[in-house]
Design a protein around this motif. Structure first.
Motif, short mmCIF file in Angstrom:
data_model
loop_
_atom_site.label_atom_id
_atom_site.label_comp_id
_atom_site.label_asym_id
_atom_site.label_seq_id
_atom_site.Cartn_x
_atom_site.Cartn_y
_atom_site.Cartn_z
N ASP A 146 9.21 -0.34 3.77
CA ASP A 146 8.15 0.36 4.50
C ASP A 146 8.08 1.81 4.03
O ASP A 146 7.24 2.14 3.22
N ASN A 147 8.95 2.68 4.57
CA ASN A 147 8.90 4.10 4.21
C ASN A 147 10.30 4.61 3.94
O ASN A 147 11.06 4.88 4.86
N LEU A 152 5.48 3.86 17.36
CA LEU A 152 4.78 3.85 16.08
C LEU A 152 3.89 5.09 15.94
O LEU A 152 3.83 5.72 14.88
N HIS A 178 5.18 2.26 1.32
CA HIS A 178 4.06 3.22 1.35
C HIS A 178 4.35 4.38 0.41
O HIS A 178 5.41 5.01 0.50
N GLU A 211 3.46 -5.60 14.73
CA GLU A 211 4.51 -4.59 14.66
C GLU A 211 4.58 -3.89 16.03
O GLU A 211 5.56 -4.02 16.75
N GLN A 259 -7.19 9.32 2.71
CA GLN A 259 -6.39 10.43 3.25
C GLN A 259 -6.13 11.51 2.21
O GLN A 259 -5.47 12.50 2.50
N MET A 312 -7.42 2.92 6.81
CA MET A 312 -6.81 3.29 8.09
C MET A 312 -7.56 2.58 9.21
O MET A 312 -8.78 2.69 9.32
N SER A 341 12.66 0.25 9.55
CA SER A 341 11.43 0.80 10.10
C SER A 341 11.16 0.21 11.48
O SER A 341 10.78 0.93 12.41
N HIS A 343 -1.27 -5.09 8.33
CA HIS A 343 -0.18 -4.71 9.24
C HIS A 343 -0.49 -5.35 10.59
O HIS A 343 -1.49 -5.00 11.23
N PHE A 379 3.73 11.61 8.76
CA PHE A 379 2.97 11.48 7.51
C PHE A 379 2.02 12.66 7.27
O PHE A 379 1.52 12.82 6.17
N TYR A 439 5.99 8.06 15.05
CA TYR A 439 6.49 7.81 13.69
C TYR A 439 5.42 8.22 12.68
O TYR A 439 5.70 8.87 11.67
N ARG A 462 1.63 0.83 -1.57
CA ARG A 462 0.33 1.04 -0.92
C ARG A 462 0.15 2.47 -0.44
O ARG A 462 1.11 3.18 -0.20
N TYR A 463 -1.07 2.88 -0.30
CA TYR A 463 -1.41 4.19 0.27
C TYR A 463 -2.89 4.14 0.62
O TYR A 463 -3.61 3.24 0.18
N ASP A 468 3.07 7.31 0.43
CA ASP A 468 3.22 8.56 1.19
C ASP A 468 4.40 8.49 2.16
O ASP A 468 4.60 9.41 2.94
N GLY A 493 -1.88 1.94 10.13
CA GLY A 493 -2.12 2.95 11.16
C GLY A 493 -1.78 2.38 12.52
O GLY A 493 -1.25 1.27 12.62
N VAL A 507 1.21 13.46 3.38
CA VAL A 507 -0.20 13.40 2.99
C VAL A 507 -0.71 14.82 2.71
O VAL A 507 -1.48 15.04 1.77
O1 LIG Z 1 4.82 0.75 9.59
C1 LIG Z 1 3.66 1.21 9.56
N1 LIG Z 1 2.73 0.69 10.42
C2 LIG Z 1 1.45 1.12 10.42
N2 LIG Z 1 1.01 2.09 9.62
C3 LIG Z 1 1.89 2.65 8.76
C4 LIG Z 1 3.22 2.24 8.70
N3 LIG Z 1 3.84 2.99 7.76
C5 LIG Z 1 2.91 3.81 7.26
N4 LIG Z 1 1.73 3.64 7.87
C6 LIG Z 1 0.47 4.37 7.64
O2 LIG Z 1 -0.07 3.95 6.40
C7 LIG Z 1 -0.67 5.07 5.77
C8 LIG Z 1 -0.93 4.80 4.31
O3 LIG Z 1 0.24 4.60 3.58
C9 LIG Z 1 0.31 6.19 6.11
O4 LIG Z 1 -0.28 7.47 5.95
C10 LIG Z 1 0.66 5.87 7.55
O5 LIG Z 1 -0.27 6.47 8.41
#
Ligand SMILES: O=c1[nH]cnc2c1ncn2[C@@H]1O[C@H](CO)[C@@H](O)[C@H]1O
Ligand SMILES: [Zn+2]
Length: 356
Positions: free
Chosen positions: A290-291, A59, A16, A201, A106, A143, A260, A198, A66, A62, A101-102, A18, A171, A70
């Protein structure tokens, strides 16, 4: 060991934008854009804050972190800088191809249009990719708790020839099934476009089943809970339920993100992460970050952790990498060229020199 893994030509499919900012950049951008809600303006302390706040086992908690990344990504200059640095950081980690991705929706708080957001990020990836020798494709995320997926899917199709290679939803998972966005997925299919979801998870098999059988996902973001459809986990030949068998038979790529998953509670530890069994069963497993900021990690570090937990060698790391390249959303000819021209020769050199 980590140094050698860094040298290997790697592929990253789930990262991601962000979730990967440099702490120093967050502090700079907060000052420049007047964002005053950071927990600290000391980059070192901020790095620690992100890692600790993300390590909650939930989650939802977590995802709260962001707000700050963001929050500072609301101008075209900020978006371009973050994308440029992302390309640079990934290239320095030895990644040759990445999909980052992003969620454009947002980043419109200060008045940017969706088109301006996408163009600013594409510029950063194009410049950073050219300067640092990496190809970065973009996935546009919608989202899942919002209702803008159709608009974002259209945006992905509009910019498909400019570097956007696919679409995703992210999300909080529980309570927001992917079928809420069915119209967007059906639209993308009619447009011959690619998407990942996604799923599996923070929520189990129904989410994975919907993502694949209702929405038609090309890949699964995480997908760890597919393990719930595999019985007799420790036996010689575990029994696959119908959904797990379908995922394996159809070679549906799993974008697994070990660190993650431990932070959000989707896996107990790296050593107990389902990736061990799924790799042994030849699911099409890929390894991802992931992040990087929230998990304090890099793709090389994720690989190093797996090497330690599962005693993987170069052949395993190459297998994950070729899986990822095969599963990328760019064209077959381009994927083949990277596999045969870059990945295989790169790993061959490392294998000849050392053990990871
Ligand atoms: O592991 C994850 N699971 C679900 N959503 C996520 C995860 N990591 C990040 N984001 C979401 O994806 C948005 C866009 O990049 C982020 O702002 C966060 O809210
Ligand atoms: Zn993710």
């Amino acid at each position: 060991m980590l140094d050698d893994i860094r040298r290997a030509p790697k592929v990253l499919l789930h990262d991601h934008l962000d979730g990967g900012l440099r702490p120093e950049t967050i502090v700079d951008l907060a000052r420049e854009t007047g964002y005053d809600a950071l927990p600290t303006t000391d980059p070192g302390a901020l790095r620690t804050w992100f890692a600790e706040a993300s390590d909650s086992g939930s989650l939802e908690r977590y995802l709260e972190t962001f707000d700050h990344t963001v929050g500072v990504m609301q101008t075209a200059e900020a978006l371009t800088r973050v994308a440029y640095e992302c390309a640079e950081d990934l290239a320095k980690d030895g990644i040759v191809y990445a999909e980052v991705r992003y969620a454009p929706e947002q980043h419109t708080r200060n008045g940017l249009t969706l088109n301006q957001v996408v163009e600013a990020v594409l510029k950063g990836f194009a410049d950073g990719g050219r300067d640092h020798g990496i190809r970065v494709g973009t996935l546009l995320t919608a989202m899942r708790h919002q209702a803008r997926s159709m608009e974002i899917a259209e945006l992905a199709v509009r910019y498909r020839d400019e570097g956007v290679v696919g679409f995703d939803i992210a999300g909080a998972e529980a309570g927001y099934p992917p079928t809420r966005h069915l119209d967007a997925f059906e639209y993308l299919q009619r447009e011959n476009a690619h998407f990942t979801i996604h799923a599996g998870e923070a929520f189990g098999l129904p989410s994975i089943w919907q993502a694949i059988q209702w929405c038609g996902a090309d890949r699964l973001g995480h997908g760890v809970r597919i393990i719930d459809d595999i019985a007799e986990r420790d036996a010689e030949s575990p029994r696959l339920g119908r959904l797990a068998a379908y995922v394996r038979d159809k070679r549906i790529p799993l974008e697994m993100c070990p660190s993650s998953n431990v932070q959000t509670g989707a896996a107990k530890s790296i050593a107990e992460h389902p990736i061990g069994l799924l790799r042994r069963l030849y699911f099409r497993v890929t390894v991802n970050t992931d992040n990087r900021l929230m998990s304090g990690t890099s793709l090389s570090e994720e690989f190093a952790k797996l090497v330690e937990a599962f005693d993987y060698g170069w052949d395993d790391l190459q297998w994950f990498t070729v899986n990822a390249m095969k599963s990328a959303f760019i064209g077959f000819d381009e994927r083949l060229e990277l596999i045969n021209g870059v990945i295989k020769p790169g790993f061959a050199q490392l294998k000849w020199r050392s053990h990871p």
